[in-house]
Motif scaffolding. Structure first.
Motif, PDB file in Angstrom:
ATOM      1  N   THR A 150       9.728  65.256  36.213  1.00 28.83           N
ATOM      2  CA  THR A 150       9.965  66.904  36.622  1.00 28.83           C
ATOM      3  C   THR A 150      10.536  66.649  38.022  1.00 28.83           C
ATOM      4  O   THR A 150      11.448  67.393  38.572  1.00 28.83           O
ATOM      5  CB  THR A 150       8.916  67.688  36.804  1.00 28.83           C
ATOM      6  OG1 THR A 150       7.893  67.356  35.543  1.00 28.83           O
ATOM      7  CG2 THR A 150       9.121  69.138  36.910  1.00 28.83           C
ATOM      8  N   THR A 186       2.251  71.706  38.475  1.00 31.73           N
ATOM      9  CA  THR A 186       2.795  71.644  37.070  1.00 31.73           C
ATOM     10  C   THR A 186       3.253  70.185  36.869  1.00 31.73           C
ATOM     11  O   THR A 186       3.733  69.964  35.669  1.00 31.73           O
ATOM     12  CB  THR A 186       3.811  72.557  36.822  1.00 31.73           C
ATOM     13  OG1 THR A 186       4.788  72.199  37.640  1.00 31.73           O
ATOM     14  CG2 THR A 186       3.367  74.049  37.010  1.00 31.73           C
ATOM     15  N   THR A 221       2.195  68.579  33.006  1.00 33.29           N
ATOM     16  CA  THR A 221       1.969  69.698  31.843  1.00 33.29           C
ATOM     17  C   THR A 221       2.452  69.180  30.543  1.00 33.29           C
ATOM     18  O   THR A 221       1.676  69.457  29.416  1.00 33.29           O
ATOM     19  CB  THR A 221       2.833  71.248  32.321  1.00 33.29           C
ATOM     20  OG1 THR A 221       4.048  70.708  32.515  1.00 33.29           O
ATOM     21  CG2 THR A 221       1.904  71.951  33.347  1.00 33.29           C
ATOM     22  N   GLY A 222       3.589  68.854  30.459  1.00 30.99           N
ATOM     23  CA  GLY A 222       4.318  68.174  29.243  1.00 30.99           C
ATOM     24  C   GLY A 222       3.405  67.097  28.436  1.00 30.99           C
ATOM     25  O   GLY A 222       2.911  67.188  27.263  1.00 30.99           O
TER      26      GLY A 222
HETATM   27 MG   LIG Z   1       6.295  70.032  33.124  1.00 28.82          MG
END
Ligand SMILES: [Mg+2]
Ligand SMILES: Nc1ncnc2c1ncn2[C@@H]1O[C@H](COP(=O)(O)OP(=O)(O)O)[C@@H](O)[C@H]1O
Ligand SMILES: Cc1ncc(COP(=O)(O)O)c(N)n1
Length: 574
Positions: free
Chosen positions: A184, A282, A285-286
């Motif tokens: 990210t 975040t 998150t993936g």
């Molecule tokens: Mg993410």
């Protein structure tokens, strides 16, 4: 490998399950109760009462019965993650382990790359050699019963090829592919050379692929993805590359107040929406979403359910973690187990359970508070100011919401004085307000279940009248026992009185510290403490404190008396 015959006779007359583990390339013929089963899958389960005759159970003959496990052995859902390590532990292998732990699934790990990474970005990458990735894969897959493989960072074409080859050798129930390419923070984790082997070899083996916007775009030769409709078109095109399902994640969709993901299974589109949580946390998150999908599949959920649970899991964890601060960069990690905040908030340095806290144990009573027109918080405050060393809230008829609010308020008061607060019976309330523990009776939640729910650090007390109950409390993982009623009391109906002799017998048998309860007050506390058993640590009091006009005065009187008779937990000769 020579074929061999192996006979195992069950010693039990009851019908039992046996898990048979069969080496690769071998097969087993098993006769049980005159029925024949043949299998060459890595494991299968037999149910039988009598003997089992096995043929072709090659490598296992010497190990004999130890290769057979009965009903008492539990098969744990198992995810193997094949991914990169993130030193900041927000993403990669570390996120996968935490997500699987949070979803209560075992997770083994094959590390493909070690990254020096934090909340600012990726400072360095060192890939693991292809041979050593192969070795790790073989170690895990040849021994452990992996249900689902989940992939994350696969940094080279060679590593992808080795993975595909190994999976053909050791097939698993499902393959979840998170086609990680760019973090990210914008750092490259797998370059564009990976695209063709993803498309041609890995995706056709996958039960689901979970690209984010950038990855979906890269896989589709740079097509722009800006709307939910674009996600749908991308999902359809990616589906044509061979995976059974495609989840295109819209976490990074611009101008969207919801977090929208599109799942396509070749027949139907599912639009999965959740509120977009406003947070910087975040990172990972993936990885966590894909691991959670793998975990739910390992438990046996169908794909759509697994994806829905996974999305809800990420949403809940993000919401819980939205204001935590770890690292100085733009993207922080989140808290998969929803546990980090409890410790920083309100513990005020309380120590682990100290048996001398049982000295003056104040137990509140809703009826008495009503009778004297005082609030539960006023009652607790007065008891603590008077010298109570531990407090238990016993609210038999309060509405749950009122009880929770009172418990929260009492916890603040108790902790500001360094006094632990326990909740009678209501484990849900104790959990919801993060109280210091619970006290349970013989017909309440069993102490070992309470221990599982509350974890190792909380205090658990159990009411016991007999040496057997005291022994059980110890086995169940309690911290102390309450023994009584020592004297008759009107706070408990039909309560059998154990008397001083019964108290002494239980104390002598108990491996745990004891607090005496039942009809005890200023007039008789000294006699109780004088029974002279070292593990009797104090008295628990209800009416003598709370069925009185002034709680503060009564607690002070009792405290003075107990302090005089008890110095540092050892009884002073009176
Ligand atoms: Mg993410
Ligand atoms: N701020 C957010 N609030 C709620 N859900 C989010 C948020 N950001 C991402 N998600 C969800 O987290 C999951 C991971 O998505 P995404 O961040 O797009 O993937 P990746 O981490 O691979 O870049 C998706 O289900 C997405 O909808
Ligand atoms: C080792 C490793 N694997 C995967 C990611 C992707 O995670 P994210 O997209 O949340 O940065 C990462 N940053 N590091």
């Amino acid at each position: 490998m020579a074929s061999s015959t192996f006979v195992f006779t069950s010693s039990s007359s009851a019908s039992r399950h046996y898990l048979l583990l069969i080496p690769p390339q071998a097969s087993a013929k098993a006769y049980t109760n005159n029925k024949l089963r043949v299998s060459n899958s890595p494991s299968f389960v037999l149910r039988t009462k009598g003997s089992i005759h096995l043929q072709g159970f090659v490598a296992m003959q010497e190990k004999g019965a130890s290769t057979l496990s009965d009903d008492s052995k539990i098969k744990i859902p198992h995810v193997l993650t094949v991914a990169g390590s993130d030193s900041g532990a927000g993403a990669g292998i570390q996120a996968d382990l935490k997500a699987c732990a949070a979803r209560r699934v075992y997770c083994s790990t094959v590390i493909t790359s070690v990254t020096a990474q934090n909340t600012v970005g990726v400072q360095g990458v060192s890939n693991v050699s292809e041979d050593f990735v192969a070795e790790q894969l073989k170690s895990v897959l040849s021994d452990m019963q992996v249900d689902v493989v989940k992939t994350g960072m696969l940094p080279s074409v060679g590593i992808v090829k080795i993975l595909c080859k190994t999976l053909r050798e050791f097939p698993v129930q499902a393959l979840v592919v998170d086609p990680v390419m760019v973090s990210t923070s914008g750092d490259v984790l797998a370059g564009p050379s990976i695209l063709s082997v993803f498309r041609e070899e890995l995706f056709p083996m996958a039960d689901i692929i979970t690209p984010n916007l950038k990855e979906a775009s890269a896989l589709l030769d740079g097509v722009q993805l800006e709307t939910v409709d674009d996600l749908r078109s991308a999902a359809r095109l990616l589906y044509d590359m061979g995976p059974k399902n495609v989840l295109v994640k819209g976490g990074d969709l611009p101008d969207s107040s919801d977090a929208v993901d599109i799942l396509f299974n070749g027949d139907n589109f599912y639009e999965l929406r959740s509120p977009r949580i406003k947070t910087r946390n975040t990172h990972g998150t993936g990885c966590s979403l894909a691991s959670c999908i793998a975990a739910e599949l390992a438990k046996g959920y169908l794909m759509v359910s697994a994806v829905k649970v996974a999305k809800r899991f990420v949403e809940t964890a993000l919401d819980y973690s939205k204001d935590i601060v770890i690292g100085n960069g733009l993207q922080g990690p989140f808290d998969h187990l929803l546990r980090l905040k409890g410790h920083s908030q309100d513990c005020h340095g309380l120590q682990a359970f100290n048996p001398s806290d049982l000295l003056l144990y104040a137990v509140t009573d809703s009826e008495m508070n009503k009778k004297w027109g005082r609030s539960i918080t006023d009652a607790v405050k007065a008891a603590i100011e008077g010298g109570a060393t531990i407090v238990q809230l016993r609210e038999k008829d309060a509405e749950t919401q009122d009880f929770l609010e009172s418990a929260k308020a009492c916890l603040k008061i108790c902790h500001s004085h360094g006094v632990p607060l326990l909740i009678n019976d209501r484990i849900d309330i104790a959990l919801a307000c993060d109280a210091d523990g619970v006290h349970v009776g013989q017909s309440d939640m069993p102490a070992h279940v309470a221990r599982t729910l509350l974890g190792p650090e909380k205090i658990i007390g159990v009411s016991c009248k007999t040496p057997e109950q005291a022994q059980q409390a110890w086995v169940d993982g309690a911290d102390y026992i309450g023994c009584g009623g020592v004297y008759p009391t009107n706070t408990k109906e039909n309560n059998i009185t154990v008397g001083l002799d019964g108290l002494k017998t239980v104390c002598m048998a108990s491996k745990l510290p004891v607090v005496a309860i039942g009809g005890i007050g200023v007039s008789n506390a000294r006699i109780v403490m004088e029974i002279g058993v070292p593990n009797l640590k104090g008295v628990a009091v209800v009416s003598a404190l709370f069925d009185r006009e002034c709680v503060l005065t009564e607690t002070r009187k009792l405290h003075a008396m107990l302090s005089e008779s008890n110095i540092d937990g050892t009884l002073k000769k009176l």
